[in-house]
Scaffold this motif. Structure first.
Motif, PDB file in Angstrom:
ATOM      1  N   ASP A   1     -77.832  13.498-141.442  1.00  0.00           N
ATOM      2  CA  ASP A   1     -78.215  13.177-142.817  1.00  0.00           C
ATOM      3  C   ASP A   1     -77.012  12.687-143.619  1.00  0.00           C
ATOM      4  O   ASP A   1     -77.135  11.790-144.470  1.00  0.00           O
ATOM      5  N   GLN A   2     -75.822  13.224-143.325  1.00  0.00           N
ATOM      6  CA  GLN A   2     -74.617  12.769-144.009  1.00  0.00           C
ATOM      7  C   GLN A   2     -74.187  11.399-143.499  1.00  0.00           C
ATOM      8  O   GLN A   2     -73.612  10.610-144.257  1.00  0.00           O
ATOM      9  N   VAL A   3     -74.434  11.131-142.220  1.00  0.00           N
ATOM     10  CA  VAL A   3     -74.165   9.796-141.680  1.00  0.00           C
ATOM     11  C   VAL A   3     -75.028   8.773-142.419  1.00  0.00           C
ATOM     12  O   VAL A   3     -74.537   7.713-142.852  1.00  0.00           O
ATOM     13  N   TRP A   4     -76.305   9.084-142.571  1.00  0.00           N
ATOM     14  CA  TRP A   4     -77.214   8.185-143.290  1.00  0.00           C
ATOM     15  C   TRP A   4     -76.755   7.999-144.745  1.00  0.00           C
ATOM     16  O   TRP A   4     -76.769   6.888-145.277  1.00  0.00           O
ATOM     17  N   HIS A   5     -76.357   9.087-145.369  1.00  0.00           N
ATOM     18  CA  HIS A   5     -75.902   9.025-146.761  1.00  0.00           C
ATOM     19  C   HIS A   5     -74.657   8.148-146.874  1.00  0.00           C
ATOM     20  O   HIS A   5     -74.535   7.335-147.808  1.00  0.00           O
ATOM     21  N   GLY A   6     -73.727   8.280-145.935  1.00  0.00           N
ATOM     22  CA  GLY A   6     -72.514   7.481-145.981  1.00  0.00           C
ATOM     23  C   GLY A   6     -72.765   5.993-145.805  1.00  0.00           C
ATOM     24  O   GLY A   6     -72.062   5.155-146.366  1.00  0.00           O
ATOM     25  N   LEU A   7     -73.808   5.652-145.035  1.00  0.00           N
ATOM     26  CA  LEU A   7     -74.119   4.246-144.800  1.00  0.00           C
ATOM     27  C   LEU A   7     -74.840   3.604-145.977  1.00  0.00           C
ATOM     28  O   LEU A   7     -74.548   2.467-146.356  1.00  0.00           O
ATOM     29  N   PHE A   8     -75.785   4.323-146.567  1.00  0.00           N
ATOM     30  CA  PHE A   8     -76.687   3.691-147.533  1.00  0.00           C
ATOM     31  C   PHE A   8     -76.597   4.259-148.948  1.00  0.00           C
ATOM     32  O   PHE A   8     -77.182   3.689-149.870  1.00  0.00           O
ATOM     33  N   HIS A   9     -75.866   5.366-149.124  1.00  0.00           N
ATOM     34  CA  HIS A   9     -75.739   5.953-150.459  1.00  0.00           C
ATOM     35  C   HIS A   9     -74.285   6.363-150.692  1.00  0.00           C
ATOM     36  O   HIS A   9     -73.998   7.518-151.020  1.00  0.00           O
ATOM     37  N   TYR A  10     -73.403   5.420-150.547  1.00  0.00           N
ATOM     38  CA  TYR A  10     -71.954   5.680-150.601  1.00  0.00           C
ATOM     39  C   TYR A  10     -71.545   6.206-151.975  1.00  0.00           C
ATOM     40  O   TYR A  10     -71.845   5.591-153.007  1.00  0.00           O
ATOM     41  N   THR A  11     -70.856   7.359-151.999  1.00  0.00           N
ATOM     42  CA  THR A  11     -70.375   7.945-153.252  1.00  0.00           C
ATOM     43  C   THR A  11     -68.874   8.146-153.274  1.00  0.00           C
ATOM     44  O   THR A  11     -68.329   8.567-154.290  1.00  0.00           O
ATOM     45  N   GLY A  12     -68.208   7.855-152.144  1.00  0.00           N
ATOM     46  CA  GLY A  12     -66.760   8.000-152.112  1.00  0.00           C
ATOM     47  C   GLY A  12     -66.274   9.344-151.634  1.00  0.00           C
ATOM     48  O   GLY A  12     -65.066   9.627-151.692  1.00  0.00           O
ATOM     49  N   SER A  13     -67.168  10.216-151.155  1.00  0.00           N
ATOM     50  CA  SER A  13     -66.744  11.506-150.612  1.00  0.00           C
ATOM     51  C   SER A  13     -65.989  11.293-149.307  1.00  0.00           C
ATOM     52  O   SER A  13     -66.005  10.205-148.726  1.00  0.00           O
ATOM     53  N   ASP A  14     -65.316  12.348-148.850  1.00  0.00           N
ATOM     54  CA  ASP A  14     -64.532  12.250-147.617  1.00  0.00           C
ATOM     55  C   ASP A  14     -65.412  11.834-146.436  1.00  0.00           C
ATOM     56  O   ASP A  14     -65.009  11.004-145.609  1.00  0.00           O
ATOM     57  N   THR A  15     -66.607  12.413-146.370  1.00  0.00           N
ATOM     58  CA  THR A  15     -67.510  12.066-145.273  1.00  0.00           C
ATOM     59  C   THR A  15     -67.963  10.618-145.376  1.00  0.00           C
ATOM     60  O   THR A  15     -68.019   9.888-144.375  1.00  0.00           O
ATOM     61  N   ASP A  16     -68.280  10.170-146.588  1.00  0.00           N
ATOM     62  CA  ASP A  16     -68.698   8.777-146.776  1.00  0.00           C
ATOM     63  C   ASP A  16     -67.591   7.807-146.380  1.00  0.00           C
ATOM     64  O   ASP A  16     -67.848   6.749-145.794  1.00  0.00           O
ATOM     65  N   VAL A  17     -66.354   8.166-146.701  1.00  0.00           N
ATOM     66  CA  VAL A  17     -65.213   7.315-146.346  1.00  0.00           C
ATOM     67  C   VAL A  17     -65.083   7.212-144.828  1.00  0.00           C
ATOM     68  O   VAL A  17     -64.835   6.122-144.285  1.00  0.00           O
ATOM     69  N   VAL A  18     -65.252   8.325-144.124  1.00  0.00           N
ATOM     70  CA  VAL A  18     -65.165   8.306-142.660  1.00  0.00           C
ATOM     71  C   VAL A  18     -66.236   7.390-142.069  1.00  0.00           C
ATOM     72  O   VAL A  18     -65.964   6.579-141.171  1.00  0.00           O
ATOM     73  N   ILE A  19     -67.452   7.500-142.592  1.00  0.00           N
ATOM     74  CA  ILE A  19     -68.555   6.705-142.055  1.00  0.00           C
ATOM     75  C   ILE A  19     -68.403   5.233-142.407  1.00  0.00           C
ATOM     76  O   ILE A  19     -68.455   4.355-141.534  1.00  0.00           O
TER      77      ILE A  19
END
Length: 349
Positions: free
Chosen positions: A54-72
């Protein structure tokens, strides 16, 4: 009852098997694309750091700049895109070289192209102080282009033959790698900086590098795919190809241009990665037969499967560290290559 003339019945019977073969190849290609999409998804989802889907999906399509989003978005996505592009480039380059030289065991290294890229990069590091990956890209591509022109000239230019091209490439390869080793021995700083690049890796991928190499890879891919019919004629021998109306000089020159674009950009971005351009076209030939019009698209799809699959495997086997993709492809490709060579039916064009 509808009567069918013997001539028409014979025509329908003769044309049915080719239609079935074409349908089978098309189905296999679609299935290969499905496998590639699955491997690409795994490349984004799997890494040294476990991330829930779910965090992978969030990082791809709902980018907010969190550490996980940056990795993805900024690490794994560019790495996957580059793996797709480089894998397709290496597969197409290997298939074209094997057809051009009529040697089923040929790869980009046979023509000295990897050596040209390595020589240019080590020169840039040692003599010009280049330290960034984006700087390596242009020098590696330039080195590949110069070597391709040199090999084509040494191979006889307009009178080039598969044997001459292979011999010229082998000679240039030996000379350039001697130069690379000499520079590295004399300059320890160059050795340290070259060490990571020469292993072959996707770890330093970023969107800047992707944008730099994409135009070259796309142009090279279009050119290679357009040469399928001409390369079929070349595989039949020079005399037969001429009788079929193929311009051998133009076909060889365009093939060298396509290989230069594909191999140069791929090697520049990731370093020399072994076995992808050798193994995949060899495997594909067992599926499609000798028709380059099918070998080329299959190689463009299945080569990224091998490259990205090896990259994902390298992240898993030494987690939380990772094994560079060039090492993994060597471990996979070596035994597989020996197996293929021992099967004479698969080792022939």
């Amino acid at each position: 009852m509808t009567l069918v003339s013997p001539a028409k019945a014979g025509t329908e019977t003769a044309s049915a098997p080719p239609r079935r073969r074409t349908a089978g190849r098309a189905t296999g290609l679609v299935a290969s694309v499905g496998v590639l999409l699955a491997i690409a998804a795994a490349s984004i989802a799997i890494g040294a750091k476990p991330i829930p889907l779910d965090q992978v999906w969030h990082g791809l399509f709902h980018y907010t700049g969190s550490d996980t989003d940056v990795v993805i978005r900024d690490v794994r996505l560019p790495r996957t895109i580059l793996g797709l592009l480089v894998g397709a480039g290496l597969g197409l380059a290997g298939a074209v070289i094997q057809a051009l030289t009529r040697n089923p065991l040929a790869d980009p290294g046979l023509l000295g192209l990897n050596a040209g890229a390595s020589a240019a990069v080590v020169s840039a590091i040692s003599f010009l102080g280049v330290t960034s990956l984006t700087g390596y890209v242009w020098f590696a591509f330039l080195g590949t282009a110069v070597v391709s022109v040199l090999v084509y000239a040494l191979g006889g230019s307009r009178s080039a033959t598969p044997v001459r091209l292979a011999l010229a490439g082998t000679a240039v390869y030996a000379a350039l790698y001697g130069y690379v080793n000499a520079v590295q021995l004399l300059d320890s700083a160059a050795l340290d900086k070259m060490r990571f690049w020469t292993v072959g890796s996707l770890a330093s991928a970023n969107m800047t590098v992707v944008r730099q190499v994409t135009p070259f890879l796309l142009i090279g891919a279009v050119l290679a795919l357009a040469l399928g019919r001409s390369l079929n004629a070349v595989a039949l021998g020079d005399d037969t190809a001429r009788a079929l109306g193929t311009n051998l000089n133009r076909t060889r020159a365009l093939s060298m241009a396509a290989v230069t674009l594909l191999c140069g950009a791929a090697t520049a971005a990731c370093g020399p990665i072994a076995f992808v351009g050798l193994i995949v076209p060899h495997l594909v030939r067992a599926i499609t037969g000798p028709d380059m019009r099918w070998i080329l698209p299959y190689a463009a799809v299945l080569s990224p499967v091998l490259l990205l699959g090896s990259d994902v495997l390298g992240r898993l086997v030494t987690r939380p560290a990772e094994l560079q993709v060039g090492i993994v492809t060597t471990f996979i490709g070596g035994p597989l290559f020996i197996y293929l060579v021992r099967r004479r039916r698969m080792a022939q064009l």
